[in-house]
Design a protein around this motif. Structure first.
Motif, PDB file in Angstrom:
ATOM      1  N   GLU A 163      35.784  44.795  25.958  1.00 41.94           N
ATOM      2  CA  GLU A 163      35.125  44.353  27.189  1.00 41.94           C
ATOM      3  C   GLU A 163      35.935  43.239  27.832  1.00 41.94           C
ATOM      4  O   GLU A 163      36.648  42.504  27.160  1.00 41.94           O
ATOM      5  N   TYR A 164      35.776  43.112  29.133  1.00 45.38           N
ATOM      6  CA  TYR A 164      36.320  41.986  29.880  1.00 45.38           C
ATOM      7  C   TYR A 164      35.265  41.554  30.895  1.00 45.38           C
ATOM      8  O   TYR A 164      34.280  42.251  31.117  1.00 45.38           O
ATOM      9  N   LEU A 165      35.463  40.406  31.483  1.00 47.50           N
ATOM     10  CA  LEU A 165      34.547  39.929  32.510  1.00 47.50           C
ATOM     11  C   LEU A 165      35.141  40.259  33.866  1.00 47.50           C
ATOM     12  O   LEU A 165      36.275  39.876  34.168  1.00 47.50           O
ATOM     13  N   HIS A 166      34.384  40.994  34.660  1.00 44.62           N
ATOM     14  CA  HIS A 166      34.821  41.344  36.013  1.00 44.62           C
ATOM     15  C   HIS A 166      34.163  40.369  36.989  1.00 44.62           C
ATOM     16  O   HIS A 166      32.945  40.312  37.091  1.00 44.62           O
ATOM     17  N   LEU A 167      34.984  39.586  37.666  1.00 48.90           N
ATOM     18  CA  LEU A 167      34.514  38.711  38.736  1.00 48.90           C
ATOM     19  C   LEU A 167      34.389  39.583  39.969  1.00 48.90           C
ATOM     20  O   LEU A 167      35.389  39.994  40.549  1.00 48.90           O
ATOM     21  N   ASP A 168      33.170  39.911  40.339  1.00 50.50           N
ATOM     22  CA  ASP A 168      32.957  40.828  41.451  1.00 50.50           C
ATOM     23  C   ASP A 168      33.070  40.111  42.787  1.00 50.50           C
ATOM     24  O   ASP A 168      33.744  40.583  43.686  1.00 50.50           O
ATOM     25  N   CYS A 169      32.398  38.988  42.922  1.00 56.14           N
ATOM     26  CA  CYS A 169      32.414  38.247  44.184  1.00 56.14           C
ATOM     27  C   CYS A 169      32.614  36.768  43.926  1.00 56.14           C
ATOM     28  O   CYS A 169      32.053  36.211  42.984  1.00 56.14           O
ATOM     29  N   LEU A 170      33.395  36.145  44.784  1.00 53.71           N
ATOM     30  CA  LEU A 170      33.534  34.693  44.843  1.00 53.71           C
ATOM     31  C   LEU A 170      33.622  34.370  46.322  1.00 53.71           C
ATOM     32  O   LEU A 170      34.531  34.839  47.005  1.00 53.71           O
TER      33      LEU A 170
END
Length: 159
Positions: free
Chosen positions: A83-90
């Motif tokens: 798994e990885y962390l997906h930064l969807d919005c900033l």
């Protein structure tokens, strides 16, 4: 002296403002507007399940106004088998950029990833967004030249 901004997890009462920020974000990125029922959809993703899959962090100013937000969720990297962390919005409203709030939001997302035990974070930004690219470069992030594709799987009436 004004109190410092706070980065915190969104609560239900933030969702109308987060939805408004998301609409500004979509317009900024020259994308279609969010779903008209985005606030309800966010509530379900953030609070409607025993194990929420979406995380939302907000930058709250001393007066209670939200200056921006970041959303992230875990995803799976088949090639790495993890798994990885997906930064969807900033997104930060224009008048709040350049004040260090973006860095605070990214650091909070990084902390989320570490708490989840993932080894990597990934995200996308439009290739024309030079300011965002410079911002991400300062974190030491590396780029992969790929194109992001989308394909609607629902009838167009559902947003």
């Amino acid at each position: 002296m004004t109190a410092a901004p706070v980065i915190r997890h969104a609560v239900r009462t933030d969702l109308a403002e987060v939805a408004a920020l998301a609409a500004e974000h979509a317009a900024y990125e020259r994308a279609a507007p969010p779903a008209t029922d985005l606030e309800d959809r966010l509530a379900e993703a953030l609070f409607g399940t025993r194990q929420p899959w979406l995380r939302c962090l907000v930058a709250e100013l001393s007066g209670g106004e939200l200056a921006g937000y970041a959303t992230c969720a875990t995803a799976f990297d088949t090639w790495q088998g993890r798994e990885y962390l997906h930064l969807d919005c900033l997104y930060l409203r224009a008048e709040h950029r350049g004040l260090g709030l973006g860095a605070l939001l990214v650091e909070a997302v990084i902390a989320e990833g570490k708490a989840l035990g993932v080894a990597e974070m990934q995200w996308n930004t439009p290739d024309w967004n030079a300011g965002a690219i410079r911002f991400y470069d300062r974190f030491g992030a590396t780029r992969k030249d790929k194109k992001r594709f989308t394909l609607a799987l629902e009838p167009s009436g559902r947003n």
